[in-house]
Scaffold this active site. Sequence first.
Site, PDB file in Angstrom:
ATOM      1  N   SER A  84       0.855  -1.200   0.000  1.00 14.78           N
ATOM      2  CA  SER A  84       0.000   0.000   0.000  1.00 14.78           C
ATOM      3  C   SER A  84       0.878   1.233   0.000  1.00 14.78           C
ATOM      4  O   SER A  84       2.094   1.143   0.187  1.00 14.78           O
ATOM      5  CB  SER A  84      -0.866   0.001   1.266  1.00 14.78           C
ATOM      6  OG  SER A  84      -0.074   0.390   2.388  1.00 14.78           O
ATOM      7  N   ASP A  85       0.269   2.375  -0.197  1.00 17.80           N
ATOM      8  CA  ASP A  85       0.987   3.608   0.064  1.00 17.80           C
ATOM      9  C   ASP A  85       0.890   3.859   1.580  1.00 17.80           C
ATOM     10  O   ASP A  85       0.219   3.117   2.307  1.00 17.80           O
ATOM     11  CB  ASP A  85       0.406   4.765  -0.767  1.00 17.80           C
ATOM     12  CG  ASP A  85       1.415   5.877  -0.968  1.00 17.80           C
ATOM     13  OD1 ASP A  85       1.310   6.617  -1.961  1.00 17.80           O
ATOM     14  OD2 ASP A  85       2.332   6.005  -0.129  1.00 17.80           O
ATOM     15  N   TRP A  86       1.564   4.903   2.033  1.00 16.34           N
ATOM     16  CA  TRP A  86       1.666   5.145   3.479  1.00 16.34           C
ATOM     17  C   TRP A  86       0.280   5.273   4.109  1.00 16.34           C
ATOM     18  O   TRP A  86      -0.435   6.232   3.825  1.00 16.34           O
ATOM     19  CB  TRP A  86       2.485   6.415   3.728  1.00 16.34           C
ATOM     20  CG  TRP A  86       2.867   6.623   5.142  1.00 16.34           C
ATOM     21  CD1 TRP A  86       2.022   6.847   6.194  1.00 16.34           C
ATOM     22  CD2 TRP A  86       4.183   6.614   5.708  1.00 16.34           C
ATOM     23  NE1 TRP A  86       2.718   6.996   7.351  1.00 16.34           N
ATOM     24  CE2 TRP A  86       4.057   6.867   7.093  1.00 16.34           C
ATOM     25  CE3 TRP A  86       5.459   6.443   5.196  1.00 16.34           C
ATOM     26  CZ2 TRP A  86       5.150   6.927   7.950  1.00 16.34           C
ATOM     27  CZ3 TRP A  86       6.556   6.511   6.053  1.00 16.34           C
ATOM     28  CH2 TRP A  86       6.400   6.742   7.413  1.00 16.34           C
ATOM     29  N   SER A  87      -0.113   4.299   4.892  1.00 11.24           N
ATOM     30  CA  SER A  87      -1.407   4.257   5.599  1.00 11.24           C
ATOM     31  C   SER A  87      -2.609   4.225   4.664  1.00 11.24           C
ATOM     32  O   SER A  87      -3.738   4.474   5.080  1.00 11.24           O
ATOM     33  CB  SER A  87      -1.576   5.479   6.513  1.00 11.24           C
ATOM     34  OG  SER A  87      -0.757   5.347   7.632  1.00 11.24           O
TER      35      SER A  87
END
Length: 735
Positions: free
Chosen positions: A261-264
């Site tokens: 995923s991307d950050w969070s």
Amino acid sequence: MTEKKILELIGKLSIEEKIGEITQIPGGEFINDVEMTGERNTEYTETDLALCGSTLGICNPETIKKIQKKHIENHPHKIPMLFMADIIHGYSTIFPIPLAQGCSFDEALVEKLNQLTAEETAPSGLHITFSPMVDLVRDARWGRVAESYGEDTFLNSRLSAAAVRGYQGEKLTDEGTIGACVKHFAAYGAVEGGREYGVVDISERSLRQDYLPPYKAACDADSAMVMSAFNAVGGDPASGSKFLLNDILRDEWNWKGAVISDWSSVHLMKSHGISTDEAVLSEKAVKARLAIEMCSTCYKNGIKPLLDEGKITMEELDLLVYDVLNLKNKLGLFENPYRFADKDSLEKAVNREETRRIAKESVCQSSVLLKNDGALPLKNKGEKIAFIGPYLENDNILGTWVIGGIDRPNARTVKSVLDSEFPQNEFIYANGCKIYGKEQSREVEFFSEAEDMETNDKLREKLINEAVEAAKDCDTVVMLLGEHVRAGGELAAKAHITLPDIQLELFRRVRRANKNIVTVILNQRPLDICEIAENSKALLDIWFPGTMGAEALVDMLFGKDAPTGRLSMSFPYTVGQCPIYYNTLPTDHSLEYQTHFATGYVDCPNVPFYAFGEGLTYTDFSYGEIELSKSEINMNENLTAKVKITNIGERDGFETVQLYIRDMAASVSRPLKELKGFKKIFVEKGETAEISFEINSEMLKIYDINMNYVAEKGDFRVFIGHDSRVEKYKTFELK
Ligand code: GLC
């Protein structure tokens, strides 16, 4: 490790150990001075740290080896960690920003720059870089256009594959290689209004025709990873999208890597209105086969309840764990958990002379000469030249996404290079102003770069007056202007895309003193640069050129080398035109058929100020007639389109010949032109070269009215020319 051993290992893991493998924890949780490239919003326990399968942001060999050693000793099954980071356009030697590299129109160059990046990065102990970013971009307001190869699907796709080849080489167990992670899947570049983290709502046809091919090119080049985007596509958040991450990536493209995923971005699906329950968000991500959750804890908190309630199966969880362990296996980590991490090897690998030479050359190949009334190249004798502007003595020219925690050499300033290259010359120097004045205080505050803003009115007036005096009795004034380095990349979307007001004031007042101006700009997005362009004799865009930027600029200004870049993204007349790009669809009121009742604005042309593919150099070329080997082909035949070009200028030089095709009639509306080929060739002055392109039905496929990917019969126009404004064409029929 064999496939069988991987599956056996998965069978031995507890649920906590499996959750650990699919959870990525920021490097800042392991050591202090790590650049956090996202918001810290999670509490991790010692057990979380002991079981976590990967981390990001740590970039030096000693720290990586120390953490890896401790991890393996403490892990019940001795599974090594993955170390990842944003090594976007160089590790220690920094190359031009990707948008500039797109302007090179040179696959071999992009592959070479990424190979050199991998050679510098591998001894750091890093395994994966979160690159290439190949989001198609059409709106200059979006700060992250800086990270992309531009507005064209074909160019993006070719450079995307080249980037992955450069990073990954033949196989990931080889020295000097790192794993690529193509991002942001998918269509993050289509954010409405260029607004950061904005809404993406595009048709499936445009998604498939325009936005997906560059990611597919990276996957076809066997990119080790794919990063899911923050955005939703048509209301379906990418980080939990089974359609994107499973149906397209795996079922259609047969790609077999690991999705991160991307950050969070798994957790942030709650902001998309999916649910505030982390178990629900986890379920979406698991079902989409998102293997690693970056820096949030939906998996940590949600997986066990989902298993207990039978909402996910152990097999679904094991698939994610398999993707992570398979990636570790591809990198050879089970046999060699420290891979190539080695302080001495790193010292030998970085900043090599050859790397710096190629870095300097890449600046010339990426810089775009937008205007030249003959003012360039400068004469280094018998001319009194003033160099004026905030980028005269500013070495902060590496660009966005140059990650901290790496001890890398600074770039030199333009003034220091001029002084050393031409010690005998009497150049006149004046900084003229800071990058920002008080007019841009909101932007400065957001970037917290107050030292780059002039707040003292008296000092502002003094510096500008000094610059005006310096310009007065010179033969030529070279203005060195530009955006701030923070005004590109993530969290840099802007509603205004002119240079800062203080620089425009400096330019206007200097020009009143001397009209013979050559302007150099440093930027990370297309700018509204009309006033500067119209009032300069020459305009050279060097983007943010990286470590060797100043040396390359001085070589180009004095003709030791020539700029050969071509715009990978259109420059608008004004921000009001954004998004604007060359391969737009026709409308029923196209300028082609209409005069008064035509698509566009009443107060601005409906074409860009500078078009995709544009760019000058220090010589000129003339194009002969396009010749087609056939006037018609069937679905299984090729035709050859060729053209002769002659270097009619005073110097040898490069020309980037571009092939565009237009589908004149189809079951759906098709763009006015589409780039289908490019060749950057060197031609000696006075010489003629023949360039040819092969055309076949595969290149002509579209998503038809029924969303079938097919080539449709009919007439096609073939354009071969200098840039996307080319008008001469020949026609063939696909039967
Ligand atoms: C950021 C960016 C992404 C980057 C990641 C890790 O939010 O969107 O491009 O790779 O986090 O730093």
